[in-house]
Design a protein around this motif. Structure first.
Motif, short mmCIF file in Angstrom:
data_model
loop_
_atom_site.label_atom_id
_atom_site.label_comp_id
_atom_site.label_asym_id
_atom_site.label_seq_id
_atom_site.Cartn_x
_atom_site.Cartn_y
_atom_site.Cartn_z
N GLU A 229 -75.77 5.59 14.33
CA GLU A 229 -74.96 4.89 13.34
C GLU A 229 -75.69 4.88 12.01
O GLU A 229 -76.91 4.69 11.96
CB GLU A 229 -74.70 3.45 13.77
CG GLU A 229 -73.79 3.33 14.96
CD GLU A 229 -73.50 1.88 15.31
OE1 GLU A 229 -73.97 0.96 14.60
OE2 GLU A 229 -72.81 1.67 16.33
N THR B 147 -76.86 12.35 17.84
CA THR B 147 -75.89 12.10 18.91
C THR B 147 -74.77 11.20 18.39
O THR B 147 -74.88 10.62 17.30
CB THR B 147 -76.55 11.42 20.13
OG1 THR B 147 -76.98 10.10 19.74
CG2 THR B 147 -77.74 12.23 20.64
N ARG B 148 -73.74 11.02 19.17
CA ARG B 148 -72.62 10.14 18.79
C ARG B 148 -73.06 8.68 18.71
O ARG B 148 -72.37 7.87 18.10
CB ARG B 148 -71.48 10.25 19.80
CG ARG B 148 -70.84 11.59 19.88
CD ARG B 148 -69.70 11.85 18.94
NE ARG B 148 -68.71 10.80 18.85
CZ ARG B 148 -67.98 10.61 17.76
NH1 ARG B 148 -68.14 11.37 16.71
NH2 ARG B 148 -67.09 9.65 17.71
N GLU B 149 -74.20 8.35 19.28
CA GLU B 149 -74.68 6.97 19.24
C GLU B 149 -75.34 6.63 17.90
O GLU B 149 -75.56 5.46 17.60
CB GLU B 149 -75.67 6.71 20.38
CG GLU B 149 -75.03 6.63 21.76
CD GLU B 149 -74.61 7.99 22.31
OE1 GLU B 149 -75.37 8.97 22.13
OE2 GLU B 149 -73.53 8.07 22.90
#
Length: 171
Positions: A33, A29-31
């Protein structure tokens, strides 16, 4: 009598041991890192990796497979790894945007192309995973490099310099 006490002790200790099951891979997901760069993983081209460790609820994300495999062997880094999952690039929609879900495979089961002209998520040389050895060989024929198994990836390839930074252009 002592032998029975010993057997009983072993059985009790065995029964009390916690069975640890490796979690399944999760969707990117975009979360997510990157562990080393703290950048959004999905913004980078090439294959990605996720690592699961004991006593940690979330996946540890890497913008490149090479970084995840290096993390696994560096002293003081990996702490009780349960599973490493990598993108199966033979199933990827593209080099620039591999699928977020559904194409993960266990790192130990992959065939890797090393020393190719393709660069990973941070522009460094990459360790490119494939679930199918024929797809790995075809990739190596097109982009250079050689196909190796998980246990045959040279440590100096994972930990050595990143080589010349190359093009991240996709297919």
């Amino acid at each position: 009598m002592k032998i029975y006490a010993l057997i009983l002790g072993v059985l009790v200790l065995t029964a009390c041991q916690e069975e640890i099951v490796a979690p399944d891979p999760v969707a990117l997901t975009r979360e997510a890192e990157g562990f080393y760069c703290n950048m959004i993983v999905s913004d980078h081209p090439g294959p990605k990796a996720q690592v699961f460790e004991k006593n940690r609820d979330q996946a540890i994300w890497f913008t490149s497979v090479r970084d995840a495999l290096a993390y696994n062997i560096l002293p003081g880094e990996a702490q009780q790894v349960l599973a490493i999952y990598v993108h199966d690039m033979g199933l990827a929609d593209s080099w620039d945007r591999p699928n977020d879900d559904g194409i993960w495979l266990k790192a130990s089961a992959a065939h890797y192309v090393i020393e190719s002209d393709r660069r990973g998520g941070m522009g460094a040389k990459e360790t490119i995973p494939f679930g199918d050895s024929k797809q790995a060989a075809a990739f190596a024929a097109e982009h250079g490099g050689r196909v190796v198994a998980f246990n045959d990836i040279p440590t100096d390839y994972l930990l050595g310099d990143s080589g010349e930074y190359g093009s991240n252009s996709g297919e």
